[in-house]
Write an enzyme that holds these catalytic residues in place. Structure first.
Site, PDB file in Angstrom:
ATOM      1  N   CYS A 306       0.838  -1.200   0.000  1.00  0.00           N
ATOM      2  CA  CYS A 306       0.000   0.000   0.000  1.00  0.00           C
ATOM      3  C   CYS A 306       0.872   1.248   0.000  1.00  0.00           C
ATOM      4  CB  CYS A 306      -0.910  -0.006   1.237  1.00  0.00           C
ATOM      5  SG  CYS A 306      -1.997   1.423   1.346  1.00  0.00           S
ATOM      6  N   CYS A 308      -0.257   4.354   0.684  1.00  0.00           N
ATOM      7  CA  CYS A 308      -0.995   5.471   1.303  1.00  0.00           C
ATOM      8  C   CYS A 308      -0.126   6.198   2.323  1.00  0.00           C
ATOM      9  CB  CYS A 308      -2.283   4.961   1.959  1.00  0.00           C
ATOM     10  SG  CYS A 308      -2.124   4.370   3.655  1.00  0.00           S
ATOM     11  N   HIS A 337      -6.270   4.463   6.229  1.00  0.00           N
ATOM     12  CA  HIS A 337      -5.729   3.338   5.442  1.00  0.00           C
ATOM     13  C   HIS A 337      -6.847   2.406   4.950  1.00  0.00           C
ATOM     14  CE1 HIS A 337      -3.650  -0.262   4.149  1.00  0.00           C
ATOM     15  NE2 HIS A 337      -4.515  -0.914   4.912  1.00  0.00           N
TER      16      HIS A 337
HETATM   17 ZN   LIG Z   1      -2.047   2.058   3.517  1.00  0.00          ZN
END
Ligand SMILES: [Zn+2]
Ligand SMILES: CC1(C)O[C@@H]2[C@@H](CO[C@@]3(CNc4nc5cc6c(=O)[nH]c(N)nc6cc5[nH]4)OC(C)(C)O[C@@H]23)O1
Length: 372
Positions: A306, A308, A337
């Site tokens: 991920c 983010c 998230h």
């Molecule tokens: Zn994330």
């Protein structure tokens, strides 16, 4: 002329999955899409700026909650829900019926509407299809939902049939009471419980009323997942191809994949933010329960796949510390998230459909997530 238009862009050749676009007065929405839930004029623990950062295109508000607190009259005076909560992108409001049944203790259902006691202070209230339209008009949402009765899981066939027929009569009353058609679209909600023939009857009756979009209601109400998927597979293709289809209250990553495969375009669920507040994160390798002692000295990101803000700047150990200490920041970071992860999953599904590899993408995701 409806305020809501849908453009079908591409259909998957090997499933019901499709990519489209919904055009609303507050902007365009790529589909399939996930809608973060902002029940009381806030997506819990998320700033509107953070929602934009993670590319949220549309959020939910709720008629029942906002009618009770602060009051739709106050929101109207504030210039509508968009202005009141500083969100200038599309908003969909649920009609209140479901929340009356799922939240308020006593409710008396008649042809006219529903009398109920507020879950906040026990005060008595009455909501009818017309009242629900008036509230949603005061809120100024781009997409309004018809006032319906969501029958509880396990309701018998006679009750379910009588109820869906009343929901159709209520949908007609909503359509007649819907004034602001230029700026607000009204979606019908298909009921019929767990009975395929009643689902067909409800869909046909609502299609005759010609709404700009249709929701599947009465699901994600405690029925087994495979029963929901079976009803999805049967009911979704009955709905018009040239209108958006919205599966209410769904859902987890596995349910989102199945729903897209059946041809659903819109989803909403409180799971992502509710789990976050309990310290559980959704990751590409499945759920992570941050309280687990094994993360005490785990200085790796929440999800190494991920990109983010949270996964780039914090570790599992730090997030676990925040959760254990019940710090407010833990709800903010894990909600951020979980919503990013879910919105990214929808984007990846849209790309996979465009590239004719949706089923392969679904299989790969399910294998890594641990569903299969
Ligand atoms: Zn994330
Ligand atoms: C999945 C998860 C985590 O979502 C939670 C909890 C229990 O299920 C949820 C989500 N399911 C859900 N089904 C719905 C059906 C209708 C419906 O038939 N009509 C109208 N107007 N609105 C609806 C909204 C719905 N939300 O419903 C409440 C009770 C809001 O909490 C949610 O489990």
């Amino acid at each position: 002329m409806s305020a809501i238009k849908y453009e079908l862009i591409k259909e998957d050749k090997r499933s019901g999955a499709r990519v489209g676009k919904i055009i609303t007065p507050h902007g365009e929405i790529p589909t399939p899409i996930f809608m973060p839930v902002g029940t009381r004029a806030t997506v819990k623990a998320m700033l509107p700026e953070s929602l934009k950062e993670i590319n949220a295109k549309i959020i939910l508000g709720n008629t029942y909650h906002l009618y009770l607190r602060p009051g739709d009259d106050i929101i109207k005076k504030a210039g509508g829900l968009h202005k009141f909560m500083n969100w200038d992108r599309p908003i969909l409001t649920d009609s209140g019926g479901f929340q009356v049944f799922s939240l308020s203790k006593t409710n008396d259902i008649t042809e006219e509407g529903v009398t109920f006691r507020s879950h906040i202070d026990g005060s008595r209230h009455f909501i009818s299809p017309e009242k629900s339209m008036e509230i949603q008009n005061n809120l100024g949402s781009d997409i309004m939902m018809a006032f319906d009765e969501c029958v509880p899981y396990g309701a018998d066939k006679k009750y379910t049939k009588d109820s869906l027929e009343m929901t159709t009569r209520w949908a007609k009353r909503c359509k007649e009471a819907h004034k602001n058609t230029e700026h607000q679209g009204l979606f019908g909600i298909v009921q019929g419980g767990m009975f395929k023939d009643l689902r067909k009857q409800s869909a046909e009756q609502l299609i005759d009323l010609d709404f700009p979009g249709y929701a599947l209601g009465g699901l994600s109400v405690g029925e087994p997942m495979d029963m929901m998927f079976d009803l999805l597979d049967y009911t979704t293709p009955l709905l018009p191809k040239d209108k958006p289809r919205y599966l209410m209250g769904v859902g987890s990553p596995d349910a989102l994949l199945e729903g897209v495969k059946s041809g659903i375009d819109m989803f909403d669920c409180v799971l992502q933010t509710r789990m976050a507040r309990n310290g559980t994160a959704l990751t590409s390798a499945g759920k992570v329960t941050l309280k687990n002692a094994k993360y005490k000295e785990d200085f790796t990101p929440l999800d190494d796949k991920c990109d983010c803000y949270v996964c780039r700047n914090y570790t599992k150990a730090y997030l676990r510390h925040l959760v254990i200490c019940k710090e407010i920041l833990s709800s903010m970071l894990v909600s951020y998230h979980n919503l990013y992860f879910t919105l990214k999953l929808m984007e990846n599904m849209r790309n996979a459909i465009m590239e004719d590899r949706f089923l392969e993408f679904k299989h790969e995701f399910e294998k890594e997530y641990g569903i299969i």
